[in-house]
Design a protein around this motif. Structure first.
Motif, PDB file in Angstrom:
ATOM      1  N   VAL A  26      61.024 117.690  71.333  1.00  0.00           N
ATOM      2  CA  VAL A  26      62.261 117.282  71.999  1.00  0.00           C
ATOM      3  C   VAL A  26      63.124 118.528  72.131  1.00  0.00           C
ATOM      4  CG1 VAL A  26      64.343 115.860  71.857  1.00  0.00           C
ATOM      5  CG2 VAL A  26      62.156 114.950  71.036  1.00  0.00           C
ATOM      6  N   VAL A  27      63.461 118.897  73.371  1.00  0.00           N
ATOM      7  CA  VAL A  27      64.254 120.100  73.580  1.00  0.00           C
ATOM      8  C   VAL A  27      65.695 119.800  73.978  1.00  0.00           C
ATOM      9  CG1 VAL A  27      62.296 121.598  74.064  1.00  0.00           C
ATOM     10  CG2 VAL A  27      63.382 120.379  75.941  1.00  0.00           C
ATOM     11  N   GLU A  28      65.962 118.565  74.400  1.00  0.00           N
ATOM     12  CA  GLU A  28      67.327 118.209  74.784  1.00  0.00           C
ATOM     13  C   GLU A  28      67.494 116.694  74.724  1.00  0.00           C
ATOM     14  OE1 GLU A  28      70.414 119.382  78.340  1.00  0.00           O
ATOM     15  OE2 GLU A  28      68.319 119.089  78.884  1.00  0.00           O
ATOM     16  N   THR A  29      68.667 116.255  74.288  1.00  0.00           N
ATOM     17  CA  THR A  29      68.980 114.822  74.278  1.00  0.00           C
ATOM     18  C   THR A  29      70.385 114.616  74.824  1.00  0.00           C
ATOM     19  OG1 THR A  29      69.954 114.807  72.071  1.00  0.00           O
ATOM     20  CG2 THR A  29      67.572 114.435  72.215  1.00  0.00           C
ATOM     21  N   TRP A  30      70.622 113.417  75.329  1.00  0.00           N
ATOM     22  CA  TRP A  30      71.950 113.015  75.762  1.00  0.00           C
ATOM     23  C   TRP A  30      72.061 111.515  75.571  1.00  0.00           C
ATOM     24  CZ3 TRP A  30      73.774 109.501  79.251  1.00  0.00           C
ATOM     25  CH2 TRP A  30      75.153 109.552  79.498  1.00  0.00           C
ATOM     26  N   GLY A  31      73.191 111.053  75.068  1.00  0.00           N
ATOM     27  CA  GLY A  31      73.392 109.617  74.869  1.00  0.00           C
ATOM     28  C   GLY A  31      72.560 109.117  73.713  1.00  0.00           C
ATOM     29  N   SER A  32      72.033 107.920  73.860  1.00  0.00           N
ATOM     30  CA  SER A  32      71.261 107.287  72.808  1.00  0.00           C
ATOM     31  C   SER A  32      69.851 107.867  72.783  1.00  0.00           C
ATOM     32  CB  SER A  32      71.189 105.782  73.060  1.00  0.00           C
ATOM     33  OG  SER A  32      70.340 105.177  72.119  1.00  0.00           O
ATOM     34  N   SER A  33      69.546 108.585  71.715  1.00  0.00           N
ATOM     35  CA  SER A  33      68.211 109.142  71.542  1.00  0.00           C
ATOM     36  C   SER A  33      67.807 108.939  70.090  1.00  0.00           C
ATOM     37  CB  SER A  33      68.209 110.633  71.885  1.00  0.00           C
ATOM     38  OG  SER A  33      66.936 111.176  71.677  1.00  0.00           O
ATOM     39  N   PRO A  34      66.694 108.255  69.849  1.00  0.00           N
ATOM     40  CA  PRO A  34      66.313 107.945  68.467  1.00  0.00           C
ATOM     41  C   PRO A  34      65.937 109.161  67.626  1.00  0.00           C
ATOM     42  CG  PRO A  34      64.857 106.818  70.029  1.00  0.00           C
ATOM     43  CD  PRO A  34      65.792 107.658  70.820  1.00  0.00           C
ATOM     44  N   ARG A  35      65.543 110.259  68.252  1.00  0.00           N
ATOM     45  CA  ARG A  35      65.140 111.461  67.514  1.00  0.00           C
ATOM     46  C   ARG A  35      65.936 112.660  68.044  1.00  0.00           C
ATOM     47  NH1 ARG A  35      62.653 111.350  63.142  1.00  0.00           N
ATOM     48  NH2 ARG A  35      61.445 113.172  63.671  1.00  0.00           N
ATOM     49  N   PRO A  36      66.344 113.554  67.175  1.00  0.00           N
ATOM     50  CA  PRO A  36      67.137 114.712  67.601  1.00  0.00           C
ATOM     51  C   PRO A  36      66.280 115.798  68.245  1.00  0.00           C
ATOM     52  CG  PRO A  36      66.735 114.826  65.248  1.00  0.00           C
ATOM     53  CD  PRO A  36      66.176 113.500  65.718  1.00  0.00           C
ATOM     54  N   GLY A  47      42.987 111.242  70.331  1.00  0.00           N
ATOM     55  CA  GLY A  47      43.984 110.186  70.174  1.00  0.00           C
ATOM     56  C   GLY A  47      44.745 110.169  68.865  1.00  0.00           C
ATOM     57  N   ARG A  48      44.492 111.127  67.985  1.00  0.00           N
ATOM     58  CA  ARG A  48      45.265 111.181  66.739  1.00  0.00           C
ATOM     59  C   ARG A  48      46.677 111.666  67.050  1.00  0.00           C
ATOM     60  NH1 ARG A  48      41.497 114.437  62.621  1.00  0.00           N
ATOM     61  NH2 ARG A  48      42.788 113.449  61.037  1.00  0.00           N
ATOM     62  N   MET A  49      47.651 111.127  66.314  1.00  0.00           N
ATOM     63  CA  MET A  49      49.038 111.537  66.497  1.00  0.00           C
ATOM     64  C   MET A  49      49.721 111.661  65.145  1.00  0.00           C
ATOM     65  SD  MET A  49      50.365 109.554  69.944  1.00  0.00           S
ATOM     66  CE  MET A  49      50.640 107.999  69.164  1.00  0.00           C
ATOM     67  N   ALA A  50      50.640 112.628  65.062  1.00  0.00           N
ATOM     68  CA  ALA A  50      51.466 112.812  63.867  1.00  0.00           C
ATOM     69  C   ALA A  50      52.860 113.188  64.336  1.00  0.00           C
ATOM     70  CB  ALA A  50      50.896 113.901  62.968  1.00  0.00           C
ATOM     71  N   GLY A  51      53.867 112.586  63.722  1.00  0.00           N
ATOM     72  CA  GLY A  51      55.248 112.871  64.088  1.00  0.00           C
ATOM     73  C   GLY A  51      55.775 111.870  65.097  1.00  0.00           C
ATOM     74  N   SER A  52      56.923 112.204  65.684  1.00  0.00           N
ATOM     75  CA  SER A  52      57.557 111.303  66.642  1.00  0.00           C
ATOM     76  C   SER A  52      58.579 112.067  67.472  1.00  0.00           C
ATOM     77  CB  SER A  52      58.259 110.151  65.908  1.00  0.00           C
ATOM     78  OG  SER A  52      58.940 109.330  66.824  1.00  0.00           O
ATOM     79  N   VAL A  53      58.631 111.739  68.749  1.00  0.00           N
ATOM     80  CA  VAL A  53      59.668 112.294  69.614  1.00  0.00           C
ATOM     81  C   VAL A  53      60.668 111.237  70.062  1.00  0.00           C
ATOM     82  CG1 VAL A  53      58.331 114.263  70.448  1.00  0.00           C
ATOM     83  CG2 VAL A  53      58.169 112.085  71.659  1.00  0.00           C
ATOM     84  N   SER A  54      60.408 109.983  69.708  1.00  0.00           N
ATOM     85  CA  SER A  54      61.318 108.940  70.194  1.00  0.00           C
ATOM     86  C   SER A  54      61.405 107.714  69.308  1.00  0.00           C
ATOM     87  CB  SER A  54      60.895 108.475  71.586  1.00  0.00           C
ATOM     88  OG  SER A  54      59.720 107.700  71.488  1.00  0.00           O
ATOM     89  N   ALA A  61      53.585 107.613  76.699  1.00  0.00           N
ATOM     90  CA  ALA A  61      53.708 108.464  77.883  1.00  0.00           C
ATOM     91  C   ALA A  61      53.593 109.939  77.504  1.00  0.00           C
ATOM     92  CB  ALA A  61      55.028 108.192  78.591  1.00  0.00           C
ATOM     93  N   VAL A  62      54.183 110.322  76.377  1.00  0.00           N
ATOM     94  CA  VAL A  62      54.103 111.708  75.917  1.00  0.00           C
ATOM     95  C   VAL A  62      52.662 112.038  75.521  1.00  0.00           C
ATOM     96  CG1 VAL A  62      54.886 113.353  74.153  1.00  0.00           C
ATOM     97  CG2 VAL A  62      56.535 111.807  75.251  1.00  0.00           C
ATOM     98  N   ALA A  63      51.978 111.136  74.852  1.00  0.00           N
ATOM     99  CA  ALA A  63      50.582 111.370  74.468  1.00  0.00           C
ATOM    100  C   ALA A  63      49.705 111.537  75.706  1.00  0.00           C
ATOM    101  CB  ALA A  63      50.067 110.231  73.588  1.00  0.00           C
ATOM    102  N   ASP A  64      49.928 110.730  76.742  1.00  0.00           N
ATOM    103  CA  ASP A  64      49.169 110.875  77.988  1.00  0.00           C
ATOM    104  C   ASP A  64      49.426 112.244  78.609  1.00  0.00           C
ATOM    105  OD1 ASP A  64      48.073 108.341  77.724  1.00  0.00           O
ATOM    106  OD2 ASP A  64      49.484 107.407  79.145  1.00  0.00           O
TER     107      ASP A  64
END
Length: 106
Positions: A26-36, A47-54, A61-64
């Motif tokens: 995540v490089v920029e947020t505005w308003g309601s964003s669950p992650r900084p 298909g393995r994932m670790a962490g979260s951007v949202s 969509a980010v994984a795709d």
């Protein structure tokens, strides 16, 4: 060690084991964003994932996009903008915007 270092260590271990890996940040947020800004998600081609951007609402969509970046070798800059009126349709409780940079690991 902070959460992002844990994500990078996990991504590094996956890459060392032969997995194709991409990192989304995540490089920029505005308003309601669950992650900084600075939050990260590691994704493998398998298909393995670790962490979260949202917090989960745009991870698919980010994984795709991460898999596309791994296939092409080209980083991507993703913009997600949600108006208050359509926020519930994509899993956000309020409107907001965020920008995520996705890059394949070499």
């Amino acid at each position: 060690m902070n959460d992002n270092e844990d994500i990078l260590a996990t991504a590094g271990a996956w890459a060392a084991a032969g997995e194709q890996v991409a990192i989304a940040t995540v490089v920029e947020t505005w308003g309601s964003s669950p992650r900084p800004a600075g939050s990260q998600l590691a994704v493998t081609m398998s298909g393995r994932m670790a962490g979260s951007v949202s917090g989960g609402c745009i991870e698919g969509a980010v994984a795709d996009a991460a898999k596309d970046a791994m296939r092409s070798g080209t980083p991507k800059l993703l913009d997600f903008g949600i108006s208050d009126e359509t926020a519930w349709q994509v899993g956000l409780s309020c409107g907001g915007k965020l920008t995520v940079f996705v890059e394949p690991l070499a």
